[in-house]
Scaffold this motif. Structure first.
Motif, PDB file in Angstrom:
ATOM      1  N   ARG A  35      -6.950  23.449   2.397  1.00  0.00           N
ATOM      2  CA  ARG A  35      -5.515  23.249   2.635  1.00  0.00           C
ATOM      3  C   ARG A  35      -4.954  22.094   1.823  1.00  0.00           C
ATOM      4  O   ARG A  35      -3.750  21.997   1.624  1.00  0.00           O
ATOM      5  CB  ARG A  35      -5.257  23.018   4.113  1.00  0.00           C
ATOM      6  CG  ARG A  35      -5.528  24.246   4.937  1.00  0.00           C
ATOM      7  CD  ARG A  35      -5.333  23.954   6.402  1.00  0.00           C
ATOM      8  NE  ARG A  35      -5.820  25.076   7.174  1.00  0.00           N
ATOM      9  CZ  ARG A  35      -5.108  25.687   8.095  1.00  0.00           C
ATOM     10  NH1 ARG A  35      -3.907  25.282   8.385  1.00  0.00           N
ATOM     11  NH2 ARG A  35      -5.619  26.704   8.743  1.00  0.00           N
ATOM     12  N   GLU A  36      -5.819  21.216   1.341  1.00  0.00           N
ATOM     13  CA  GLU A  36      -5.365  20.074   0.558  1.00  0.00           C
ATOM     14  C   GLU A  36      -5.197  20.411  -0.923  1.00  0.00           C
ATOM     15  O   GLU A  36      -4.739  19.578  -1.693  1.00  0.00           O
ATOM     16  CB  GLU A  36      -6.354  18.916   0.711  1.00  0.00           C
ATOM     17  CG  GLU A  36      -6.457  18.410   2.142  1.00  0.00           C
ATOM     18  CD  GLU A  36      -7.532  17.352   2.303  1.00  0.00           C
ATOM     19  OE1 GLU A  36      -7.926  16.732   1.292  1.00  0.00           O
ATOM     20  OE2 GLU A  36      -7.976  17.153   3.443  1.00  0.00           O
ATOM     21  N   TRP A  37      -5.591  21.611  -1.327  1.00  0.00           N
ATOM     22  CA  TRP A  37      -5.555  21.999  -2.732  1.00  0.00           C
ATOM     23  C   TRP A  37      -4.595  23.173  -2.908  1.00  0.00           C
ATOM     24  O   TRP A  37      -4.979  24.326  -2.866  1.00  0.00           O
ATOM     25  CB  TRP A  37      -6.951  22.415  -3.207  1.00  0.00           C
ATOM     26  CG  TRP A  37      -7.937  21.316  -3.155  1.00  0.00           C
ATOM     27  CD1 TRP A  37      -8.693  20.935  -2.099  1.00  0.00           C
ATOM     28  CD2 TRP A  37      -8.244  20.413  -4.209  1.00  0.00           C
ATOM     29  NE1 TRP A  37      -9.462  19.855  -2.424  1.00  0.00           N
ATOM     30  CE2 TRP A  37      -9.212  19.523  -3.722  1.00  0.00           C
ATOM     31  CE3 TRP A  37      -7.814  20.277  -5.516  1.00  0.00           C
ATOM     32  CZ2 TRP A  37      -9.746  18.507  -4.497  1.00  0.00           C
ATOM     33  CZ3 TRP A  37      -8.354  19.269  -6.283  1.00  0.00           C
ATOM     34  CH2 TRP A  37      -9.303  18.405  -5.776  1.00  0.00           C
ATOM     35  N   GLY A  38      -3.352  22.916  -3.133  1.00  0.00           N
ATOM     36  CA  GLY A  38      -2.366  23.977  -3.327  1.00  0.00           C
ATOM     37  C   GLY A  38      -2.485  24.597  -4.712  1.00  0.00           C
ATOM     38  O   GLY A  38      -2.339  23.916  -5.712  1.00  0.00           O
ATOM     39  N   VAL A  39      -2.776  25.887  -4.765  1.00  0.00           N
ATOM     40  CA  VAL A  39      -2.914  26.574  -6.046  1.00  0.00           C
ATOM     41  C   VAL A  39      -1.833  27.622  -6.264  1.00  0.00           C
ATOM     42  O   VAL A  39      -1.578  28.026  -7.393  1.00  0.00           O
ATOM     43  CB  VAL A  39      -4.295  27.248  -6.186  1.00  0.00           C
ATOM     44  CG1 VAL A  39      -5.408  26.232  -6.138  1.00  0.00           C
ATOM     45  CG2 VAL A  39      -4.500  28.327  -5.152  1.00  0.00           C
TER      46      VAL A  39
END
Length: 163
Positions: free
Chosen positions: A16-20
């Motif tokens: 959830r901390e890595w928006g792609v």
């Protein structure tokens, strides 16, 4: 990204901390759709849940099919010390082992055959798949200028691979 803990953090417990999605969906969406590679949030969680059983230890412990594909690839290496192109051989092996892992059967790329019901033979599929990946790479690199590239050609390759 090669460190196992980093991969687990990015694709697992800290996903959830890595928006792609904003970056990848625009570039990869036409080929990959909205899923584990291109989405965030609930769509990503749903896609990951669908794929998770394929990566269970029981699903990947039988390597018989992979051994067969590897033996086919190794048999294509010349024994006379002549020069040959290794990259197409490795890409064919990658495509067929990935398909075997995810779909249960190879696509026929390594042995120049056609998977059951497939409209393209193995080498044709591999060609269009690699050109599709190249087009995605160009779209990822060009960001908001992605519309400048060869769109009709990319769409043709994506359509053929999807068939």
């Amino acid at each position: 990204m090669r460190d196992a803990e980093n991969v687990q953090a990015i694709f697992g417990y800290k996903s959830r901390e890595w928006g792609v999605s904003p970056f990848r969906l625009a570039a990869m969406g036409p080929f990959c759709g909205e899923g584990v590679l291109t989405a965030d949030g609930q769509v990503w969680e749903h896609s990951r849940a669908l794929l998770k059983p394929a990566f269970h230890k029981n699903s990947i412990s039988d390597l018989t099919a992979f051994e067969t594909l590897l033996d086919q690839a190794l048999a294509k290496i010349p024994h006379d010390a002549s020069t040959f192109h290794l990259q197409p051989l490795l890409m064919s092996l990658f495509v067929d082992t990935s398909a075997t892992f995810l779909l249960g059967e190879p696509l026929g790329v390594s042995d120049n055959t056609r998977a059951s019901g497939a409209p393209l033979d193995g080498p044709s599929f591999n060609k269009h798949f690699m050109l599709s990946l190249r087009a995605i790479g160009m779209r990822l690199r060009s960001r908001w200028l992605r519309f400048i590239g060869p769109q009709k050609e990319a769409v043709m390759h994506w359509r053929l691979v999807h068939e």
